[in-house]
Design a protein around this motif. Structure first.
Motif, short mmCIF file in Angstrom:
data_model
loop_
_atom_site.label_atom_id
_atom_site.label_comp_id
_atom_site.label_asym_id
_atom_site.label_seq_id
_atom_site.Cartn_x
_atom_site.Cartn_y
_atom_site.Cartn_z
N ILE A 74 15.63 17.11 1.98
CA ILE A 74 17.01 17.55 1.74
C ILE A 74 17.21 17.86 0.27
CG2 ILE A 74 17.95 16.24 3.69
CD1 ILE A 74 18.90 14.14 1.72
N ARG A 75 18.17 18.71 0.00
CA ARG A 75 18.58 19.00 -1.38
C ARG A 75 19.94 18.36 -1.61
NH1 ARG A 75 18.05 24.79 -4.55
NH2 ARG A 75 18.71 24.03 -6.60
N THR A 76 20.04 17.60 -2.67
CA THR A 76 21.27 16.85 -2.92
C THR A 76 22.19 17.59 -3.88
OG1 THR A 76 20.41 15.62 -4.84
CG2 THR A 76 19.96 14.70 -2.65
N ASP A 77 23.49 17.25 -3.79
CA ASP A 77 24.42 17.68 -4.83
C ASP A 77 25.08 16.48 -5.51
OD1 ASP A 77 26.20 16.85 -2.89
OD2 ASP A 77 27.29 18.74 -2.76
N SER A 78 24.67 15.29 -5.09
CA SER A 78 25.05 14.06 -5.79
C SER A 78 23.97 13.02 -5.53
CB SER A 78 26.42 13.53 -5.32
OG SER A 78 26.37 13.13 -3.96
N PHE A 79 23.69 12.21 -6.54
CA PHE A 79 22.64 11.22 -6.39
C PHE A 79 22.87 10.11 -7.42
CE2 PHE A 79 17.70 10.67 -6.09
CZ PHE A 79 17.89 9.47 -5.42
N ALA A 80 23.24 8.93 -6.94
CA ALA A 80 23.44 7.76 -7.80
C ALA A 80 22.44 6.69 -7.41
CB ALA A 80 24.87 7.23 -7.66
N VAL A 81 22.01 5.91 -8.39
CA VAL A 81 21.04 4.84 -8.14
C VAL A 81 21.58 3.53 -8.67
CG1 VAL A 81 19.07 6.43 -8.22
CG2 VAL A 81 19.79 5.26 -10.31
N GLN A 82 21.12 2.44 -8.08
CA GLN A 82 21.51 1.11 -8.54
C GLN A 82 20.45 0.10 -8.15
OE1 GLN A 82 25.25 0.56 -6.53
NE2 GLN A 82 24.31 -0.14 -4.64
N ILE A 83 20.42 -1.02 -8.88
CA ILE A 83 19.51 -2.11 -8.55
C ILE A 83 20.12 -2.93 -7.43
CG2 ILE A 83 18.40 -4.20 -9.40
CD1 ILE A 83 18.33 -2.89 -12.18
N LYS A 84 19.34 -3.12 -6.39
CA LYS A 84 19.83 -3.86 -5.22
C LYS A 84 19.37 -5.31 -5.24
CE LYS A 84 20.06 -3.52 -0.18
NZ LYS A 84 19.56 -2.79 1.02
N GLY A 85 18.29 -5.61 -5.97
CA GLY A 85 17.76 -6.96 -6.01
C GLY A 85 16.38 -6.94 -6.62
N ARG A 86 15.53 -7.86 -6.22
CA ARG A 86 14.16 -7.94 -6.71
C ARG A 86 13.19 -7.74 -5.56
NH1 ARG A 86 12.87 -7.76 -11.94
NH2 ARG A 86 11.19 -9.29 -11.69
N ARG A 87 12.08 -7.06 -5.87
CA ARG A 87 11.02 -6.93 -4.88
C ARG A 87 10.24 -8.23 -4.80
NH1 ARG A 87 9.87 -2.09 -7.78
NH2 ARG A 87 7.94 -3.10 -8.50
N GLU A 88 9.74 -8.53 -3.63
CA GLU A 88 9.02 -9.78 -3.45
C GLU A 88 7.75 -9.85 -4.28
OE1 GLU A 88 6.38 -9.68 0.38
OE2 GLU A 88 8.38 -8.97 0.94
N TRP A 89 7.15 -8.72 -4.62
CA TRP A 89 5.93 -8.72 -5.43
C TRP A 89 6.22 -8.41 -6.91
CZ3 TRP A 89 7.09 -4.91 -1.86
CH2 TRP A 89 7.24 -3.62 -2.34
N GLY A 90 7.51 -8.42 -7.30
CA GLY A 90 7.88 -8.22 -8.69
C GLY A 90 8.56 -6.89 -8.94
N GLU A 102 0.87 -1.17 0.00
CA GLU A 102 0.00 0.00 0.00
C GLU A 102 0.91 1.23 0.00
OE1 GLU A 102 -3.04 0.12 -0.64
OE2 GLU A 102 -3.95 -1.78 -0.08
N ARG A 103 0.51 2.30 0.63
CA ARG A 103 1.29 3.53 0.55
C ARG A 103 1.44 4.22 1.91
NH1 ARG A 103 1.71 5.24 -4.86
NH2 ARG A 103 1.66 3.30 -6.09
#
Length: 233
Positions: free
Chosen positions: A131-147, A15-16
């Motif tokens: 917060i306001r960022t001055d750097s922001f990197a993203v990566q895949i950590k794995g899979r969610r249990e619901w897909g 949910e949210r």
């Protein structure tokens, strides 16, 4: 009714979790239900059949306090009445709520503990921070249990703040899955979840809302209707 600018609409147990700034007080508010973890079901949060989006200005019926307020002081119980969306805020209007502290939610770790939160005076106890960022990197950590993929963000702020945390903003994750990558200059809502594992005392920090300042109208989410206007506070 409590009027907020929405700064998080994030996953919580399929949910949210909704959160934003109370425009009357300038304080954070997290509308919650009386379910064990406070998650907000679809039938409660949808407005005209659509999800609240980041920067939407919402009227939500709320009690003065809510469950778990002894360590999540922003919690306010949702009352029985329809939610309303009045329009959308401009990014310039929410920049004032950014926190320049080098510590993101009380420490330099990726979690805070319930005993720590309970030990703080109420006016210093926070489980939400913009917060306001001055750097922001993203990566895949794995899979969610619901897909789908589970994404993680690593961010920094001009004041020396650093955080590695799971990304729980569904709109942002959808764009990541399509190949989009954020720029370094973003507004990020950091929240803490309920203790995990259940019964423990660690509340993990989460990247619950992301507004890319280079492209905020896209990454902020889907408006609730073309008729909505951008309105100043």
């Amino acid at each position: 009714m409590t009027r907020i600018v929405c700064l998080a609409n994030s996953w919580k147990h399929k949910e949210r979790c909704i959160a934003g700034i109370d425009l009357a007080t300038g304080r954070w508010v997290r509308p919650v239900t009386d379910l064990e973890d406070g998650r907000v079901p679809r039938q409660v949060r949808l407005i005209g059949g659509r999800e609240p989006a980041l920067l939407d200005i919402l009227d939500i019926p709320l009690a003065a306090t809510g469950p778990h307020a002894d360590f999540e002081r922003e919690n306010r119980l949702i009352l029985r009445d329809a939610w309303r969306c009045l329009g959308r805020a401009a990014v310039a209007d929410v920049l004032r709520y950014c926190d320049p502290s080098a510590r993101i939610l009380h420490n330099t770790l990726d979690f805070v503990t319930v005993p720590l939160l309970k030990s703080l005076p109420a006016d210093r106890r926070r489980t939400l921070q913009l917060i306001r960022t001055d750097s922001f990197a993203v990566q895949i950590k794995g899979r969610r249990e619901w897909g789908g993929n589970a994404w993680e963000g690593v961010l920094g702020t001009p004041h020396g703040g650093r955080l590695r945390a799971a990304i729980t903003d569904p709109v942002f994750v959808t764009r990541l899955e399509m190949g989009y990558r954020p720029g370094p200059d973003c507004l990020v809502t950091v929240s803490v979840g309920m203790p995990y594992p259940p019964g423990g005392d660690r509340c993990w920090k989460l990247i619950a809302g992301v507004i890319d300042l280079a492209n905020e109208r896209v990454t902020a989410g889907t408006p609730l209707g073309d008729e909505l206007e951008e309105i100043p506070f």
